[in-house]
Design an enzyme around this catalytic site. Sequence first.
Site, PDB file in Angstrom:
ATOM      1  N   LYS A 194     -38.519  -6.047  34.128  1.00 57.30           N
ATOM      2  CA  LYS A 194     -38.038  -4.662  33.993  1.00 57.30           C
ATOM      3  C   LYS A 194     -38.786  -3.703  34.914  1.00 57.30           C
ATOM      4  O   LYS A 194     -38.277  -2.639  35.247  1.00 57.30           O
ATOM      5  CB  LYS A 194     -38.130  -4.215  32.541  1.00 57.30           C
ATOM      6  CG  LYS A 194     -37.168  -5.005  31.663  1.00 57.30           C
ATOM      7  CD  LYS A 194     -37.017  -4.432  30.277  1.00 57.30           C
ATOM      8  CE  LYS A 194     -35.863  -5.082  29.535  1.00 57.30           C
ATOM      9  NZ  LYS A 194     -36.070  -6.512  29.245  1.00 57.30           N
TER      10      LYS A 194
HETATM   11  C1  LIG Z   1     -35.069  -7.501  29.125  1.00 56.15           C
HETATM   12  C2  LIG Z   1     -35.443  -8.922  29.338  1.00 56.15           C
HETATM   13  C3  LIG Z   1     -34.465  -9.938  29.509  1.00 56.15           C
HETATM   14  C4  LIG Z   1     -32.982  -9.679  29.398  1.00 56.15           C
HETATM   15  O1  LIG Z   1     -32.457  -8.936  30.479  1.00 56.15           O
HETATM   16  P1  LIG Z   1     -31.056  -8.149  30.322  1.00 56.15           P
HETATM   17  O2  LIG Z   1     -30.913  -7.365  31.563  1.00 56.15           O
HETATM   18  O3  LIG Z   1     -31.226  -7.291  29.104  1.00 56.15           O
HETATM   19  O4  LIG Z   1     -29.992  -9.181  30.149  1.00 56.15           O
HETATM   20  C5  LIG Z   1     -34.915 -11.237  29.758  1.00 56.15           C
HETATM   21  N1  LIG Z   1     -36.229 -11.529  29.810  1.00 56.15           N
HETATM   22  C6  LIG Z   1     -37.191 -10.580  29.648  1.00 56.15           C
HETATM   23  C7  LIG Z   1     -38.622 -10.985  29.691  1.00 56.15           C
HETATM   24  C8  LIG Z   1     -36.837  -9.259  29.415  1.00 56.15           C
HETATM   25  O5  LIG Z   1     -37.796  -8.332  29.242  1.00 56.15           O
END
Ligand SMILES: *Cc1c(COP(=O)(O)O)cnc(C)c1O
Length: 469
Positions: free
Chosen positions: A110
């Site tokens: 993120k």
């Molecule tokens: C948010 C997140 C995801 C999922 O991603 P999306 O864009 O919500 O599908 C997968 N792995 C981690 C570690 C995350 O923080």
Amino acid sequence: MQYLSTRGGISPVSFSEAVMMGLAEDGGLLLPRTVPRIDRETLAAWQELSYPKLALEIMSRFIDDIPRKDLEKLINRSCETFDSEAVTPLVKYSGVHILELWHGPTLAFKDVALQFLGNLFEYLLEKSGTTLNIVGATSGDTGSAAIAGVRGKERIKIFILHPKDRVSPVQERQMTTVLDDNVVNIAIQGSFDDGQAIVKALFNDTEFKHSHNLGAVNSINWARILAQVVYYVHSTLTLKRTEKEPVVDFAVPTGNFGDIFAGYIARKMLPRGTLRNLVLATNDNDILSRMVDSGDYSLGEVRLTSSPSMDIQAASNFERYLYCLSDCSATRTKQLMETFAAAGEIDLSGSSDQIKRDFVTASISGSEVEQTICSFAEENDCLIDPHTAVGVAAAAKHRTAGIPMVCLATAHPAKFPEVVEKATGKTPPIPPQLDGLMERPSRCITLPAEIEEVKRCIEKQALSPTDAG
Ligand SMILES: *Cc1c(COP(=O)(O)O)cnc(C)c1O
């Protein structure tokens, strides 16, 4: 480039307006009117570009209201906080390539989007001479990445609600040890759902929302998707250059459908046949896998798993795909979303052929996750986190000989040490970002799970438009 709402209820807006709006005012999500295509000559010319330079080329095709020089600075500043020069390095192991998306300040993918969004907000607020109060609820990862994205920024204050004692100690400390004046951590005496319900209520209070200039950072912001498109193209180019591979598959651990939708956009941009399969990997929360398998998009109970950032039922970005699936019909999308809101399910079986062309899928159980972490460590002497393992396990079910598979590594294993240790007997090494985390001073307000209490807390500390430095 103009941006439209998936529900068709607003006039087209610019990129900057789309970023500040977050959710479209008609309740829909914003999308660019068209996806720009990259021809083979252009792609060949991009072969040698660094990550920030490539990001500039890609993003400037979607952004025409920020001068190129300014955009370049924003991108460079966002990449500098990553501890790898490649920003998202691609590493080859037996059978798969791992795209390491966790080199940012909070060790989760993120950061790629939220470092950029933080700088972008700051830039746009500077231009308009206003301020923004960001309010969000987190179950763990998003909160720390959002805080890391805006800490220390003059025109922004951020209030993050987390459920008290219900996030992991590392996740809690990653948020509460950020002591910048503009960061307010609120531990809610309740569940994540309570926190989220409070935030929703605040945003639905139009009077409160406007008088305090509230903004959101959740994954529905188009700028986050756009920032994520870059690493799909970057890794595809890396494989073309180093391995002479013309075609690539990707496996994506999926929760809110933001990351894989970025892959879907990248595929539309690239010359036909370059990015082949997108493997949609889910944990026990398999609503999206069922959707691909049978067209059944129906809510279940949220199940807690070892990959908590994917413990999601209604994926907030799914509406964007529905719009594409409906041939850009806002009327049809609106209808489908209204049906889903009322009944908790929609039947997409009439579109099954198209959905199966767009995605392949697998849902991975907890024991498969453990086995995958274990066998990956044995074969490659490398630890992966449980989210990444969901993707690696799903990839194994959809590999084609001769076509490289890129698995997105969405978190560093040290963020989930218990699961990794149980699976392998090994403790992930602590990266510098987490070094001494438990000893650092922290700050956090504890509040009951009541809207009025949270409201008062925000009112007391929120920036007013005239606070701009
Ligand atoms: C948010 C997140 C995801 C999922 O991603 P999306 O864009 O919500 O599908 C997968 N792995 C981690 C570690 C995350 O923080």
